[in-house]
Every structure is written in structure tokens, then in C-alpha cells.
Write an enzyme that holds these catalytic residues in place. Structure first.
Site, mmCIF file in Angstrom:
data_model
loop_
_atom_site.group_PDB
_atom_site.id
_atom_site.type_symbol
_atom_site.label_atom_id
_atom_site.label_comp_id
_atom_site.label_asym_id
_atom_site.label_seq_id
_atom_site.Cartn_x
_atom_site.Cartn_y
_atom_site.Cartn_z
ATOM 1 C CB CYS A 89 -0.864 -0.065 1.304
ATOM 2 S SG CYS A 89 -1.905 -1.390 1.583
ATOM 3 C CD1 TRP A 126 -2.566 -3.764 -5.041
ATOM 4 C CD2 TRP A 126 -1.815 -5.075 -3.824
ATOM 5 N NE1 TRP A 126 -2.420 -4.731 -5.844
ATOM 6 C CE2 TRP A 126 -2.225 -5.797 -5.054
ATOM 7 C CE3 TRP A 126 -1.569 -6.146 -2.762
ATOM 8 C CZ2 TRP A 126 -2.077 -7.041 -5.387
ATOM 9 C CZ3 TRP A 126 -1.386 -7.377 -3.320
ATOM 10 C CH2 TRP A 126 -1.365 -7.840 -4.325
ATOM 11 N N GLY A 136 1.683 -3.655 4.697
ATOM 12 C CA GLY A 136 2.509 -4.926 5.259
ATOM 13 C C GLY A 136 1.386 -5.717 5.670
ATOM 14 C CG HIS A 172 13.003 -34.891 -32.154
ATOM 15 N ND1 HIS A 172 13.212 -36.170 -32.987
ATOM 16 C CD2 HIS A 172 12.980 -35.267 -30.725
ATOM 17 C CE1 HIS A 172 13.242 -37.245 -31.999
ATOM 18 N NE2 HIS A 172 13.287 -36.838 -30.751
#
Ligand code: G6P
Length: 610
Positions: free
Chosen positions: A2, A77, A102, A506
């Protein structure tokens, strides 16, 4: 992750807080708020906060102004609790306002104690706990706000930067740091605190970067720094010479480089509260999957998340022995997949908004499958559509090329695999204990690699003019080879192919000559010898080999032109380490070529078209 800011001085705080939050919006954007107090009137602080972007808060403030010369502001956030008005910061308990960046790891235990002591909670956040702790410390006799914060800090574990304000002591702000960033800005008769310098650069360039385990009491006229025990700490302020744009990138040249370096921290955040060392188990935030009902697991994803899912196939099959498949979301739903109630679809998406993945989930749900979403963005469309949502907590990723979102997805998938393996009984307690120990040790090992960028930069310069690159790996290193090739082409525009090392013969072997750099992922493990043979086949055709190997492997230098070493770890976790040199190599090649690294041409961070 944040954004936080605090101001104390003689000017109106709100415009300064909002100016700072605008610079911090990249750190979080699902809600925002301020708490402002006018020491002159002695009135209580006014908290204005709301869900959504900062513009919503600004609009609310025009209707409900917050006047005063001391204040704190936050842009969120979400980690604990969905984005909502109630979960927005600042959080208040009595006279105390708190903002936080946090995670408080022991929040559940503390919440229970506080409820018993009579605290009334109004949000689902871990942060509100700290407001109550400080209020209780004052009630219990702490003589001032600084002491109350100090006593409260002794009770919390986790990563945090807090800023605390009290209606009863409006002349101070108290802030503390442990693992989350915090900077103090010094002005003339006014001072600031913030989660990063960008927020205060318009106001002052004189700053003190706080260190781990420090707290600071800020008044208009000065700052006092101590450790959490109260011992004085002194530090000279620094003058910031970065431009505003450089500051936003934390001094790194690009967001991508900043995000590469953030990975040790991001991975630690993904692990917070999810490892139970006593029980040799993990917690998926309370999700309990009933393994007796899961007959098959199908990962669906796009782009980088698809590569994380491919690693997931290895992890889930190895640990839980449940048949597992991986599919591209954009292919999955068009082939009328056979699905039913015995299937668990794991949808992996950093943005949580990718349309193809969303539609694949709808198809899976229509057919009766259960859906487990892994997303970095809380409450995005994909986790909301799913039956179970599990978050990576990497913090916002700005660079289009995904880095920390990828490594944290690998962590989330590892946790899922351990959860399933413990419940099917195929992952022993002993192995689980070893893996959990390795997971905890991983951030430091990651730091080791991201800090060795100079060697990779030199390699990038030597091979940066090549027209193409080949990336090879076996087992769970094959998806990392694909990811290495994807990263390189995304940002440097050099054609690159990722191949299963055993498939080289290949086809791609025809490409090999002295101009082709071949990156070979060859950490110690069951495929080591076979991969070394492939590497020898490249060298026999004059190809240039860049080997990614385990530290202490003295043999590999004899087969390679360049060796990049990674620390040793559990086989299951090796992809989380080997991908780091891939990210740094593509970053430095792109930087050498001078491309637009953070916004490569034609690409988008969130793809909501089919
Ligand atoms: C875009 C992004 C990639 C990402 C992919 C899938 O292409 O640029 O970084 O891997 O979408 O996105 P998701 O958000 O679902 O992980």
C-alpha cells in the site's frame, strides 16, 4: 503493498496528502483514505475514506472536506479483507488513527485477545488490530503516543510500516518500520513520513530512510528516531537528486528491474501466515480441499501464468499423485473439454482479468468442475468467479513483462501442491518439513541471484547482437526455458525458442551454429546428466552455451562458454531460482538494445480480449 503518507506542519494537510497519494497510486488502488486533525481547534480527527480509485476519495472530500494541519493518508492494495469502505485505511479506535503497509502475521490471535478485552471491530483488516492495541496501551497507562506505539509493536509479528496519530496528542505522528519501506521527509517547520520518496518529492528532497526495527516520533520541528526498545538512533539526512520519474522506480532504470529485485520480498509476502512448521503443513487461508473428491486437476492459464501452471503439473503430480493436465485457456474451451464434478480446475492469472481464462472458468463451471483461482489482484473477476480464491500478494506489477507475479505464482502453486500432498498422504511429514524449511530459506537465495546482475549484464552485452536465442531445459526446467524465451522476445524483440532439451534433436538442432547462443537450464537433479549431453551436442556444433547451474558444480564449466550459478535448493523449488537469471538476461539484453522495456510494443498488462 500500500502507499502511506503523513504530514505535520502549518499548512492544510489534505492537499499535501492527496498530492502524495497520487504519486503512490501505483502501489495500490482499490481504496484510499485520509485522517486529518486540526490541533488549533483540538477537535477529533476526521476520517474520510472510500473504496475505489483515489479520484473517488477526492470527490468525497469535495463534499466532506477534512481541514487541519496534521494528517495521514493511505492508498490500499488489499491483503486482508476485500476492498470496501470499511476496510479502507485509516482505521480508528477511540482517538487513534492508523495507516499500515504490510501484513500482521499474528492478527487472528491478537484480534481474539482484543475482542475478549472488549474491543469492537469495524473492519476485516489486520491493520485495525494495531489501532486497538495502541488505544489499549494508552488506557493501560502508557504516558504518551510514542510509548503506546512501542508497547504495541512488541505484540505484532510480520512486515509493516505504520503511521499513527492521536486526537489527544495532535502535535505528533509516530511511525515504525519492519520490512516495509518508510522514509521521513524534513521540511522547514513541517515534516513528512511516506512509504516512498516519490510521495514527498514535490515538498522536500531532504530525507531519512528508516531502517529495520526503527520507529520515529515526528513533530513540526523535528524527528526522534529510536529502535523498538527506545534506544536512540542517529542518522544524517540525505539529499535526493533523483528525478520524480526515477524515484517512482525506486532508483532503478525500469519498473521491470525494480520488480525483479522486489522478488525476495514478494515471495516472503506470499508465504506470510501460510506455513505451519509445527504441523508440517500449509494453510491456504482457510481453504480445505476435499482430496477424496478430486480425481483430476487441470491448470488453465495464458502467457507467463501458463508457464507457472506447467511447473504446477510437475509439482502436483509429484507431491499429491493426482493426475494433472495443463491447458492454454484460449484453447481449452473450444475443444468441448471433458469435465465433471471430479475435476478441480486451477486457473492462474496475475491480473485476474484475462478474458480467455475467465471464459475457460465459465465453461468448467457449466460442466460441474470446481474452480480454484490463483490471482495477484484481490476481488478481480477471476477470483470472484471461482469457488476458491488464493492470492499471491506480490504487490502491483507495473512492467508488462511479468516477473514477481510469476515467482509468487510458483510459490502459491507449491503451497497448493503441499496442501494436496499432505491430504492424499503421498507427501510425507518429513518431506513436507524439508520443503517448508527450503521455502522459508528461499528469499535469501533469490536475493543472492538478483544481486549478481553485473555478471549477467556482461553476458547480455556479449550476446546481445545475436539474431536468435534457444533455451533448453528438462522436467520442470522446460517451462522455465519457455519462460526465458518468452521474456527475451517480449522485451528485446529477438526471436527466441524454448524447447524441451530432449526434443532439440528433432528440429532446433538445425539452427545451431557459432552465432546461436543457447541457454541451458542444468541445475543438479535427476536430469542433470542427460541435459549435459544435450549441452555437449550444442557445443559440438559450435553453438555458444550459457549454462544455468548449481553452485559447486565444477564440471559444467568444461562444457559451457558461460556459467551462471544458482544456490542449491530442493528440486521442487529450483524453477523459482533458475527463472531469475532468465529475467535478468532478457532485461539486460533489452537494455543493451535500448527497447521500451516497461511497455514493449503491442503488449498489454491485462488482456481482456479473446
Ligand atoms: C498478458 C501479460 C502477461 C501475462 C498474460 C496472462 O499477455 O502481458 O504478462 O502472462 O497476459 O495474464 P494473466 O493476468 O492472466 O496472468
Amino acid at each position: 503493498m500500500c502507499g502511506i503518507i503523513g504530514y505535520i506542519g502549518s499548512r492544510q494537510a489534505t492537499p499535501i496528502l492527496i498530492g502524495g497519494l497520487r504519486k503512490l497510486e501505483y502501489r495500490g488502488y482499490d481504496s484510499a483514505g485520509v485522517s486529518v486533525i486540526d490541533p488549533a481547534s483540538g477537535g477529533p480527527s476526521r476520517v474520510i475514506r472510500c473504496r475505489g480509485k483515489l479520484a473517488n476519495l477526492e470527490e468525497k472530500l469535495t463534499r466532506e472536506p477534512a481541514a487541519g494541519t496534521v494528517g495521514i493518508g493511505h492508498t490500499r492494495w488489499a491483503t486482508h479483507g476485500r476492498p470496501s469502505d470499511e476496510n479502507s485505511h485509516p482505521h480508528k479506535a477511540g482517538p487513534i488513527s492508523v495507516i499500515h503497509n504490510g501484513i500482521i502475521e499474528n492478527h487472528l490471535a491478537l484480534r481474539a485477545e482484543l475482542v475478549t478485552a472488549g474491543a469492537k471491530f469495524s473492519s476485516e483488516t489486520d491493520t485495525e488490530i494495531f489501532a486497538h492495541l495502541v488505544e489499549h496501551a494508552l488506557i493501560a497507562g502508557a504516558p504518551d503516543l510514542t510509548t503506546a506505539v512501542r508497547r504495541s509493536l512488541a505484540k505484532v509479528h510480520g512486515s509493516f510500516a505504520f503511521v499513527v496519530m492521536s486526537d489527544k496528542e495532535p502535535g505528533v505522528l509516530v511511525a515504525a518500520k519492519n520490512s516495509s519501506p518508510l522514509v521521513v521527509g524534513l521540511g522547514d517547520g513541517e515534516n513528512y513520513v511516506a512509504s516512498d520518496v516519490t510521495a514527498i518529492l514535490a515538498e522536500t528532497r531532504k530525507v531519512i530512510f528508516m531502517e529495520e526495527g526503527e520507529m520515529v516520533t515526528v513533530t513540526r520541528d523535528g524527528v526522534t528516531i529510536t529502535d523498538f526498545e527506545g534506544n536512540a538512533r542517529t542518522r544524517e539526512p540525505k539529499m535526493i537528486t533523483w528525478s520524480a520519474v526515477q524515484a517512482e522506480k525506486g532508483g532503478y532504470k525500469h519498473y521491470m528491474l525494480k520488480e525483479i529485485h522486489e522478488q525476495p520480498r514478494a515471495v516472503a509476502d506470499t508465504l506470510v501466515g501460510r506455513i505451519n512448521l509445527e504441523a508440517d503443513d500449509v494453510s491456504l487461508d482457510g481453504i480445505e480441499l476435499d482430496v477424496s473428491k478430486i480425481k483430476r486437476i487441470i491448470f488453465i492459464a495464458c502467457g507467463t501464468s501458463y508457464h507457472a501452471s506447467m511447473v504446477g503439473e510437475h509439482l502436483v503430480e509429484a507431491m499429491a499423485r493426482i493426475p494433472t493436465e495443463v491447458d492454454l485457456a484460449s484453447e481449452f474451451r473450444y475443444r468441448d473439454p471433458i469435465l465433471g464434478p471430479g475435476d478441480l480446475v486451477v486457473a492462474v492469472s496475475q491480473s485476474g482479468e484475462t478474458l480467455d481464462t475467465m471464459e475457460a472458468i465459465r465453461e468448467a463451471k457449466r460442466k460441474g468442475a470446481q474452480v480454484f483461482a490463483i490471482s495477484n489482484v484481490i476481488e478481480a473477476s477471476i477470483p470472484r468467479l471461482a469457488d476458491y480464491a488464493f492470492y499471491t500478494h506480490a504487490g502491483p506489477e507495473i512492467g508488462v513483462a511479468s516477473t514477481k507475479a510469476f515467482t509468487t505464482q510458483l510459490i502459491a502453486i507449491t503451497l497448493l501442491a503441499i496442501h494436496l500432498g499432505r491430504r492424499t498422504g503421498t507427501l510425507s511429514k518429513e518431506r513436507a518439513r524439508e520443503l517448508l524449511g527450503e521455502l522459508v530459506a528461499l528469499p535469501n537465495k533469490m536475493r543472492d541471484i538478483v544481486e549478481s546482475g553485473a555478471q549477467i549484464q556482461a553476458i547480455a552485452r556479449r550476446y546481445g547482437n545475436a539474431n536468435g536465442f534457444l533455451f533448453l531445459g528438462r522436467g520442470s526446467q522446460y517451462p522455465i526455458a519457455l519462460e526465458g524465451a518468452l521474456k527475451l522476445k517480449e522485451i528485446s524483440y529477438i526471436h527466441a525458442e524454448g524447447y524441451a532439451a530432449g526434443e532439440m534433436k528433432h528440429g532446433p538442432i538445425a539452427l545451431i551454429d557459432e552465432h546461436l547462443p543457447v541457454v541451458v537450464l542444468v541445475p543438479r537433479g535427476p536430469s542433470y546428466e542427460k541435459t549435459v549431453s544435450n549441452l555437449a551436442e550444442v557445443r559440438a556444433r559450435q553453438g555458444k552455451v550459457i549454462a544455468i547451474a548449481t553452485r559447486g558444480d565444477n564440471e559444467i564449466g568444461g562444457h559451457s562458454d558461460e556459467v551462471i550459478v544458482i544456490p542449491d535448493t530442493a528440486l521442487e523449488l529450483q524453477p523459482i531460482l533458475t527463472v531469475l537469471p532468465m529475467q535478468l538476461l532478457s532485461y539486460y539484453v533489452a537494455d543493451f538494445k535500448g527497447t521500451d522495456i516497461d511497455q514493449p510494443r503491442n503488449l498489454a498488462k491485462s488482456v481482456s480480449v479473446e
